[in-house]
Design a protein around this motif. Structure first.
Motif, short mmCIF file in Angstrom:
data_model
loop_
_atom_site.label_atom_id
_atom_site.label_comp_id
_atom_site.label_asym_id
_atom_site.label_seq_id
_atom_site.Cartn_x
_atom_site.Cartn_y
_atom_site.Cartn_z
N GLY A 126 0.81 -1.21 0.00
CA GLY A 126 0.00 0.00 0.00
C GLY A 126 0.84 1.27 0.00
N TYR A 127 0.16 2.38 -0.04
CA TYR A 127 0.83 3.68 -0.05
C TYR A 127 1.31 4.07 1.34
CZ TYR A 127 1.23 8.80 -0.15
OH TYR A 127 1.67 10.09 -0.01
N ARG A 128 0.47 3.80 2.37
CA ARG A 128 0.76 4.17 3.75
C ARG A 128 0.59 2.97 4.66
NH1 ARG A 128 0.05 9.01 5.68
NH2 ARG A 128 1.30 8.07 7.35
N TRP A 129 1.34 2.97 5.78
CA TRP A 129 1.15 1.94 6.80
C TRP A 129 0.20 2.51 7.85
CZ3 TRP A 129 0.30 -2.51 8.15
CH2 TRP A 129 0.53 -3.02 9.44
N VAL A 130 -1.09 2.52 7.48
CA VAL A 130 -2.15 3.04 8.34
C VAL A 130 -3.34 2.10 8.24
CG1 VAL A 130 -1.40 5.44 8.08
CG2 VAL A 130 -3.12 4.52 6.52
N ARG A 141 -8.96 4.22 -2.95
CA ARG A 141 -8.68 3.99 -4.37
C ARG A 141 -7.52 4.88 -4.84
NH1 ARG A 141 -12.11 1.88 -8.10
NH2 ARG A 141 -13.93 2.29 -6.76
N ALA A 142 -7.54 6.13 -4.41
CA ALA A 142 -6.46 7.05 -4.79
C ALA A 142 -5.14 6.60 -4.20
CB ALA A 142 -6.81 8.47 -4.33
N HIS A 143 -5.16 6.09 -2.97
CA HIS A 143 -3.94 5.61 -2.34
C HIS A 143 -3.39 4.38 -3.05
CE1 HIS A 143 -3.85 7.62 1.90
NE2 HIS A 143 -4.14 8.48 0.94
N MET A 144 -4.27 3.52 -3.52
CA MET A 144 -3.82 2.36 -4.28
C MET A 144 -3.10 2.79 -5.56
SD MET A 144 -5.97 -0.86 -5.89
CE MET A 144 -6.17 -1.65 -4.30
N ALA A 145 -3.70 3.74 -6.26
CA ALA A 145 -3.08 4.24 -7.49
C ALA A 145 -1.72 4.88 -7.19
CB ALA A 145 -4.01 5.24 -8.17
N LYS A 146 -1.65 5.62 -6.10
CA LYS A 146 -0.40 6.27 -5.73
C LYS A 146 0.65 5.25 -5.31
CE LYS A 146 1.03 10.59 -3.58
NZ LYS A 146 0.56 11.78 -2.83
N ALA A 147 0.22 4.19 -4.61
CA ALA A 147 1.14 3.13 -4.21
C ALA A 147 1.77 2.48 -5.44
CB ALA A 147 0.41 2.08 -3.38
N ILE A 148 0.96 2.18 -6.44
CA ILE A 148 1.47 1.56 -7.66
C ILE A 148 2.41 2.51 -8.38
CG2 ILE A 148 0.81 0.64 -9.91
CD1 ILE A 148 -1.86 -0.22 -8.58
N GLU A 149 2.03 3.78 -8.46
CA GLU A 149 2.86 4.77 -9.16
C GLU A 149 4.23 4.92 -8.50
OE1 GLU A 149 2.82 9.58 -10.19
OE2 GLU A 149 1.17 8.66 -9.08
N ILE A 150 4.24 5.09 -7.18
CA ILE A 150 5.51 5.26 -6.48
C ILE A 150 6.34 3.98 -6.53
CG2 ILE A 150 6.56 5.66 -4.21
CD1 ILE A 150 4.22 7.52 -3.60
N HIS A 151 5.69 2.84 -6.40
CA HIS A 151 6.39 1.56 -6.49
C HIS A 151 7.11 1.43 -7.83
CE1 HIS A 151 6.64 -2.67 -4.88
NE2 HIS A 151 7.01 -2.88 -6.13
#
Length: 302
Positions: A126-130, A141-151
């Motif tokens: 995920g994007y954050r450990w929360v 949903r936005a965090h998932m997209a950001k997680a993939i992008e940063i990864h």
């Protein structure tokens, strides 16, 4: 009852033949959770400090301020604990899957480079450990997209595996809708992979563990010593190996198992497992690819 969304029966008394490579009786999988730098912290825009999985058992979140002790406990994981676990696993030459929080990975490119040099799988944590239990669907949903992008930015490729950990009732559906993951690990429901069809299209679940997991050092009624941890891991393996055709997951955290006294137990278990016959030590991606080939979604109704 026909509309009940949960599968309480699974494979029943006879799980399918795993057919692990080279006739192995058991697949063993090690996860190193890399979360340090993605936890709750006002520096990250959160309203309070982290309170989960640290040496301060039962810690309370501090609203609107930094918790310096908590921050330094997490920093230990990225500064020292990760490198200790990295040395141990590379010494034994055993594969690892990293559950990497995107924000945390981005803060330590040296660790990412070491993971890749060792040939470890880096799955998305995920994007954050929360805790996403009460996060609205649009934000998740936005965090998932950001997680993939940063990864993709920090590793050079999209993650093949997904494990949010503290997920919400929407998480499985969002992963299924994304459709780009080989497996989803947000399950503890079995000792082997299985296909989940509750979200419209099948997604392969490769279950994880919260019992053969060093998180028990940071929870009530958990492990007190490395000896207890080692004994539990050994007993888990012996039971699964006697049954045959099962998968054993071991969960580790840099700031927990990376501590010297606990790392000694990890080393001892790696030595033990390396001495056993008919064992396939693999990444979660290896296991997912194998299961897809042996038990394709379209050929099983489970």
């Amino acid at each position: 009852m026909t509309d009940y969304p949960r599968d309480m029966c699974g494979y029943g008394p006879r799980p399918p033949e795993a057919n692990w490579p080279d006739g192995a009786r058991t697949a063993v999988q090690f996860v190193i959770n890399y979360e340090e730098g993605g936890e709750n912290c006002v520096l990250h825009g959160d309203s309070a400090s982290e309170a989960f999985l640290s040496e301060i058992v039962g810690a309370q979140a501090i609203e609107g301020a930094r918790h310096m002790n908590m921050e330094s406990l997490y920093e230990y994981g990225s500064r020292a604990g990760f490198w200790r676990l990295h040395r141990i696993f590379t010494e034994f030459g055993l594969p690892v899957t990293v559950f990497g929080v995107a924000m945390a990975l981005a803060r330590n490119p040296g660790a990412v480079a070491a993971m890749q040099e060792a040939g470890w799988e880096i799955a998305s944590h995920g994007y954050r450990w929360v805790d996403y239990q009460h996060v609205d669907e649009a934000t998740e949903r936005a965090h998932m997209a950001k997680a993939i992008e940063i990864h993709e930015q920090v590793t050079g490729e999209r993650p093949s595996g997904w494990y949010l950990g503290r997920c919400s009732p929407n998480s499985h559906r969002l992963v299924a809708e994304d459709g780009g993951f080989v497996y989803n690990a947000d399950s503890y429901a079995d000792d082997v992979p299985y296909w989940d069809r509750s979200c419209g299209k099948p997604q392969l679940m490769v279950p994880y563990t919260l019992d053969a997991n060093d998180m028990r050092f940071a929870t009530a009624q958990g492990f007190n010593t490395g000896a207890q941890f080692y004994r539990y891991l050994k007993d888990t393996f012996k039971t699964l190996h006697a049954e045959g055709g099962r998968m054993m997951s071991v969960g580790l955290h840099c700031r927990l198992a990376g501590r010297p006294g606990r790392a000694a137990a990890v080393r001892k278990f790696l030595k033990y497992i390396s001495s056993q016959e008919d064992v396939w030590v693999a990444t979660r991606l290896d296991i997912a690819i194998h299961w897809r080939a042996q038990h394709p979604a379209e050929e099983t109704g489970q």
